[in-house]
Motif scaffolding. Structure first.
Motif, short mmCIF file in Angstrom:
data_model
loop_
_atom_site.label_atom_id
_atom_site.label_comp_id
_atom_site.label_asym_id
_atom_site.label_seq_id
_atom_site.Cartn_x
_atom_site.Cartn_y
_atom_site.Cartn_z
N ASP A 1 -28.30 27.09 1.68
CA ASP A 1 -29.32 26.05 1.70
C ASP A 1 -29.83 25.92 3.12
OD1 ASP A 1 -30.97 23.97 0.99
OD2 ASP A 1 -29.38 22.46 1.00
N ALA A 2 -30.91 26.63 3.43
CA ALA A 2 -31.46 26.61 4.79
C ALA A 2 -32.97 26.82 4.71
CB ALA A 2 -30.83 27.71 5.63
N THR A 3 -33.64 26.29 5.71
CA THR A 3 -35.09 26.49 5.78
C THR A 3 -35.35 27.88 6.37
OG1 THR A 3 -35.28 25.62 8.03
CG2 THR A 3 -35.44 24.02 6.21
N PRO A 4 -36.55 28.41 6.18
CA PRO A 4 -36.88 29.70 6.79
C PRO A 4 -36.69 29.68 8.31
CG PRO A 4 -38.49 29.18 5.13
CD PRO A 4 -37.62 27.96 5.29
N GLN A 5 -37.06 28.58 8.96
CA GLN A 5 -36.90 28.48 10.41
C GLN A 5 -35.43 28.53 10.80
OE1 GLN A 5 -39.17 28.63 12.83
NE2 GLN A 5 -37.49 28.62 14.28
N GLU A 6 -34.57 27.85 10.04
CA GLU A 6 -33.13 27.89 10.33
C GLU A 6 -32.57 29.31 10.19
OE1 GLU A 6 -31.87 23.36 8.94
OE2 GLU A 6 -31.92 24.97 7.45
N LEU A 7 -33.02 30.05 9.18
CA LEU A 7 -32.55 31.42 9.00
C LEU A 7 -33.04 32.33 10.12
CD1 LEU A 7 -32.81 31.96 5.16
CD2 LEU A 7 -30.76 31.73 6.54
#
Length: 82
Positions: free
Chosen positions: A8-14
């Motif tokens: 569960d992560a945003t594209p920016q976090e990944l």
């Protein structure tokens, strides 16, 4: 055996996790330029031509570059490539 991970992560976090560069400022600049040219009705305006200086010669070369970066390999010189 099959293992599944749900992340569960945003594209920016990944992107940050994988160490990829933050290209949001470049994206915003390019979108503004495209919007401006489209609004002006510039004849012969082609977004692909606009992006050409930023992209490798072919999509295959771009894919190889991404894979090499992900695997931590040094990019090959053009004379070493296929």
């Amino acid at each position: 055996m099959k293992i599944t991970f749900d992340i569960d992560a945003t594209p920016q976090e990944l992107r940050t996790f994988f160490g990829l560069p933050d290209i949001e400022p470049l994206q915003n600049e390019m979108l503004e330029l495209i919007k401006k040219n489209m609004a002006m009705g510039t004849e012969g305006f082609d977004p692909a031509t606009l992006m050409k200086p930023f992209l490798p010669e072919t999509i295959t070369a771009m894919q190889k570059t991404f894979w090499q970066a992900m695997l931590g390999q040094k990019p090959m010189d053009s004379d070493q490539a296929e």
